[in-house]
Design an enzyme around this catalytic site. Structure first.
Site, short mmCIF file in Angstrom:
data_model
loop_
_atom_site.label_atom_id
_atom_site.label_comp_id
_atom_site.label_asym_id
_atom_site.label_seq_id
_atom_site.Cartn_x
_atom_site.Cartn_y
_atom_site.Cartn_z
N ARG A 1 0.84 -1.19 0.00
CA ARG A 1 0.00 0.00 0.00
C ARG A 1 0.88 1.24 0.00
O ARG A 1 1.93 1.27 0.63
CB ARG A 1 -0.90 0.02 1.23
CG ARG A 1 -2.12 -0.88 1.11
CD ARG A 1 -3.01 -0.78 2.33
NE ARG A 1 -2.36 -1.36 3.49
CZ ARG A 1 -1.75 -0.69 4.44
NH1 ARG A 1 -1.75 0.63 4.43
NH2 ARG A 1 -1.17 -1.32 5.44
N TYR B 1 -1.61 -3.35 -6.85
CA TYR B 1 -1.37 -4.07 -5.59
C TYR B 1 -2.66 -4.23 -4.78
O TYR B 1 -3.47 -3.30 -4.68
CB TYR B 1 -0.32 -3.33 -4.74
CG TYR B 1 -0.27 -3.93 -3.34
CD1 TYR B 1 0.32 -5.18 -3.14
CD2 TYR B 1 -0.88 -3.30 -2.27
CE1 TYR B 1 0.30 -5.76 -1.89
CE2 TYR B 1 -0.90 -3.89 -1.01
CZ TYR B 1 -0.31 -5.11 -0.82
OH TYR B 1 -0.35 -5.71 0.41
N LYS C 1 -9.36 -2.53 2.05
CA LYS C 1 -9.20 -1.38 2.93
C LYS C 1 -10.10 -0.21 2.50
O LYS C 1 -10.63 0.51 3.34
CB LYS C 1 -7.73 -0.94 2.96
CG LYS C 1 -6.75 -2.03 3.44
CD LYS C 1 -7.13 -2.56 4.79
CE LYS C 1 -6.05 -3.31 5.54
NZ LYS C 1 -5.79 -4.68 5.20
N HIS D 1 -10.14 -2.68 11.81
CA HIS D 1 -9.06 -3.50 11.25
C HIS D 1 -8.74 -4.61 12.24
O HIS D 1 -7.71 -4.59 12.91
CB HIS D 1 -7.84 -2.58 11.04
CG HIS D 1 -6.74 -3.18 10.23
ND1 HIS D 1 -5.44 -2.80 10.34
CD2 HIS D 1 -6.77 -4.14 9.26
CE1 HIS D 1 -4.70 -3.49 9.50
NE2 HIS D 1 -5.48 -4.31 8.83
N SER E 1 -1.00 -3.85 10.04
CA SER E 1 -0.74 -4.81 8.97
C SER E 1 0.57 -5.54 9.21
O SER E 1 1.55 -4.93 9.66
CB SER E 1 -0.66 -4.08 7.63
OG SER E 1 -1.88 -3.44 7.37
N CYS F 1 1.37 -7.86 11.40
CA CYS F 1 1.76 -8.09 12.79
C CYS F 1 1.14 -9.38 13.33
O CYS F 1 0.96 -9.54 14.53
CB CYS F 1 1.36 -6.92 13.68
SG CYS F 1 2.37 -5.46 13.44
N ASP G 1 -8.90 -9.96 8.99
CA ASP G 1 -8.51 -8.59 8.67
C ASP G 1 -9.53 -7.53 9.11
O ASP G 1 -9.13 -6.47 9.55
CB ASP G 1 -8.25 -8.47 7.16
CG ASP G 1 -7.25 -7.37 6.79
OD1 ASP G 1 -6.53 -6.89 7.68
OD2 ASP G 1 -7.19 -6.99 5.61
N ARG H 1 2.06 -12.17 -0.82
CA ARG H 1 0.74 -12.46 -0.27
C ARG H 1 0.14 -13.72 -0.87
O ARG H 1 0.47 -14.12 -1.99
CB ARG H 1 -0.20 -11.29 -0.59
CG ARG H 1 0.20 -9.96 0.06
CD ARG H 1 -0.43 -9.80 1.39
NE ARG H 1 0.12 -8.71 2.18
CZ ARG H 1 -0.45 -8.27 3.30
NH1 ARG H 1 -1.58 -8.79 3.74
NH2 ARG H 1 0.11 -7.30 4.00
#
Ligand code: SAT
Ligand code: MN
Length: 588
Positions: A69, A197, A206, A226, A248, A250, A277, A369
């Site tokens: 991002r 992306y 998001k 989130h 993000s 973590c 998420d 990802r």
């Protein structure tokens, strides 16, 4: 597929603007998925992996400058700049629209426009939202098919005249200088250009689920967060439902799919995944907070995923998965740092260049990802698609912090918990472009995602809390504290269940705690660490509250809050000052 007039008219206008050679309406069928996948393979967008070892799996390589991002290109375009707040980049809506329409004029010439209707949330859920994304990327169309309920199901939910979010995505020339991810909350639109992306291009993620979602939630009385959602079932068969906010990359996916360590598994503990998420949280008629995962798939970080760290993810991604920016082994299987297998000769890196073990550069991009359907995950809860969601007992705010923040700390109440969330600070990760490992404020793990002024957002948190007669308990957690040698003190992964088990005890009114100036910590012996490789000393260190560090943290937090001006609710200041007073009374 029944298409309402509003959708049809808007698509016609955008076709005129973007000028694609071909328009494909996506219905979400399995046949269509096969067709689009074949097309993606033919055009080199997807590379098939070994059909024998990774059936149905593909590799996608993004442009090397388009791997995460880009927060600096992300804008909230409100008519009043103040509404976007200091936490968002802002452009006036008219100016943004002119720029975007300029970039989009004829941008799809020679390309195909996919019309992707999608539903966030379960059909029939009180919070379900419909979007329609127009994209010239077959990778995006396929990914949206996994991450959302896509196609006919979304149009059926919309009906002939319903409200939907208009989402335009154009790959354009992938020019980082002309990259814009713009949100128009007042007109319910998202425009994204010059990036392919995930977080910039899968506009249900998001952009809709959080930035516009948080705006809608404020208007409609709910919270778009989130957060992962997970159920912890104890040996008596009682399930505690937990929602957890972490920045993000973590470990949200690992925590959401946690496998109990052997001792707890034998004792009968089970863990059930609802989402990794997002949590859409609404006060129920029973005064509890109900959580739904609006997504239908996982877009998880690959590096570090192994049978040790996340066996459920390994099972999930063993078939029918798109891998983005991982390395490729000569046998046609994907590889990444932290994989169960050692690296092998003949591997090509995420850019497609030859790579040698020991070369000193990562083979997979750190933000590579996987995209896989939630239904492929062995630990999915039987309730993950329940349109009512699940009633939340506890909320976690998780930091990645080498120091200061203890392993776990319980807030006194919702108000104190709101401050805990507002105080979240964490080290930056590869999920966004920019420097890594820098401690930054990331309130509620929402700094890049709250679609409006954070001062108003905190007020909304307090308002929602005030409507709950049985509010969840709130906890700060930190799995990432390190010792003097820089190594993590807590084993993490499956062992995190030990912390969640204490939280579950607390939610039932059991589980011993000690009071500290920052909140309640587990009493000595209240955490079950039997079988974990952790010494009493280390545990003691993980559960210390250093008064000096906390005084400094609160001073710094006060400076940070002041940056949000008069919209910061008074109650947050009161909580902060109460903590300061408690710390000033605290012995060194
Ligand atoms: O790129 S995404 O925003 O979808 C993933 C993340 O950064 O959390
Ligand atoms: Mn995320």
């Amino acid at each position: 597929m029944e298409v309402g007039e509003k959708v049809r008219a808007w698509v016609a206008r955008m076709v005129e603007l973007c000028g694609p050679d071909e328009v494909v309406w996506c219905d979400g069928s399995a046949d269509e998925r096969d067709r689009l996948t074949r097309r993606a393979v033919r055009t080199g967008v997807l590379l098939p992996l070994s059909e024998e070892l990774y059936p149905g799996c593909h590799l996608h390589r993004s442009h090397p400058s388009d791997v995460a991002r880009t927060e600096k290109s992300t804008f909230v375009c409100t008519s009043d700049r103040e509404d976007a707040g200091p936490n968002n980049n802002w452009i006036a809506p008219d100016e943004a629209r002119a720029t975007l329409e300029g970039i989009c004029t004829g941008v799809m010439r020679g390309r195909t426009m996919y019309v992707v209707p999608f539903l966030m949330g379960e059909p029939g859920s009180p919070l379900a939202k419909v979007g329609v994304e127009l994209t010239d990327s077959v990778y995006v169309a396929l990914s949206m098919g996994t991450m959302t309920r896509m196609g006919a199901v979304a149009l059926a939910e919309l009906g002939p005249d319903g409200v939907f979010t208009r989402c335009v995505h154009a790959t354009a020339a992938l020019d980082p200088e002309l990259r814009y991810i713009c949100h128009f909350p007042e007109t319910n639109e998202i425009w994204s250009v010059n990036s392919g992306y995930g977080g910039n291009a899968l506009l249900g993620k998001k952009c809709l689920a959080l930035r516009l979602g948080s705006w809608m939630g404020r208007r409609e009385g709910w919270l778009a967060e989130h957060m992962l959602i997970v159920g912890i079932e104890d040996p008596e068969g009682r399930t505690t439902w937990i929602a957890g906010a972490f920045p993000s990359a973590c470990g949200k996916t690992n925590l959401a799919m946690l496998v109990p360590p052997p001792e707890l598994r034998q004792a009968g503990w089970k863990v059930w995944t609802v989402g990794d998420d997002f949590a859409w949280l609404r006060p129920g008629p029973d005064g509890r907070l109900w959580a739904s995962n609006p997504e239908a798939g996982f877009f998880g970080v690959v590096p570090g995923t192994s049978c040790r760290t996340n066996p459920n993810a390994i099972a999930t991604i063993s078939h029918d998965t798109i891998f983005t920016n991982v390395a490729l082994r000569p046998d046609g299987t994907p590889w990444w740092e932290g994989h169960d297998d050692p690296p092998v000769e003949g591997t090509v890196d995420w850019r497609g260049a030859p790579w040698a073990p020991g070369s000193g550069t990562p083979a997979a991009h750190p933000n590579s990802r996987f995209t896989a359907a939630a239904s492929q995950c062995p630990s999915m809860s039987a309730r993950w698609q329940d349109p009512r969601g699940v009633p939340i007992d506890a909320i976690l705010f998780g930091a990645r912090r080498a120091d200061t923040v203890p392993l776990v700390c319980e807030a006194r109440d919702w108000r104190h918990g709101t401050l805990m969330g507002a105080m979240l600070t964490s080290e930056t990760t590869a999920a966004a472009t920019g420097a890594l490992g820098v401690v930054r404020h990331d309130p509620m793990a929402m700094l890049p995602f709250a679609g409006y002024h954070l001062g108003d957002y905190w007020s909304h948190w307090l308002d929602v809390g005030a409507r709950l007669t049985q509010p969840p308990r709130v906890y700060a957690v930190n799995w990432f504290r390190t010792g003097a040698d820089g190594r993590f003190l807590w084993p993490g992964f499956g062992d995190n269940l030990r912390v969640l088990a204490w939280i579950a005890d607390r939610c039932r009114g059991e589980g011993d705690a000690v009071h500290t100036p920052i909140g309640r910590l587990p009493a000595k012996d209240a955490l079950n660490v039997a079988g974990a490789s952790i010494s009493a000393d280390t545990l003691g260190h993980l559960l210390t509250v250093d008064a000096d560090s906390w005084r400094a943290a609160l001073n710094e937090q006060a400076d940070y809050l002041r940056g949000y001006g008069p919209r910061v609710p008074e109650a947050l200041w009161e909580e902060l000052n109460a903590m300061r007073r408690a710390l000033s009374r605290s012995p060194e």
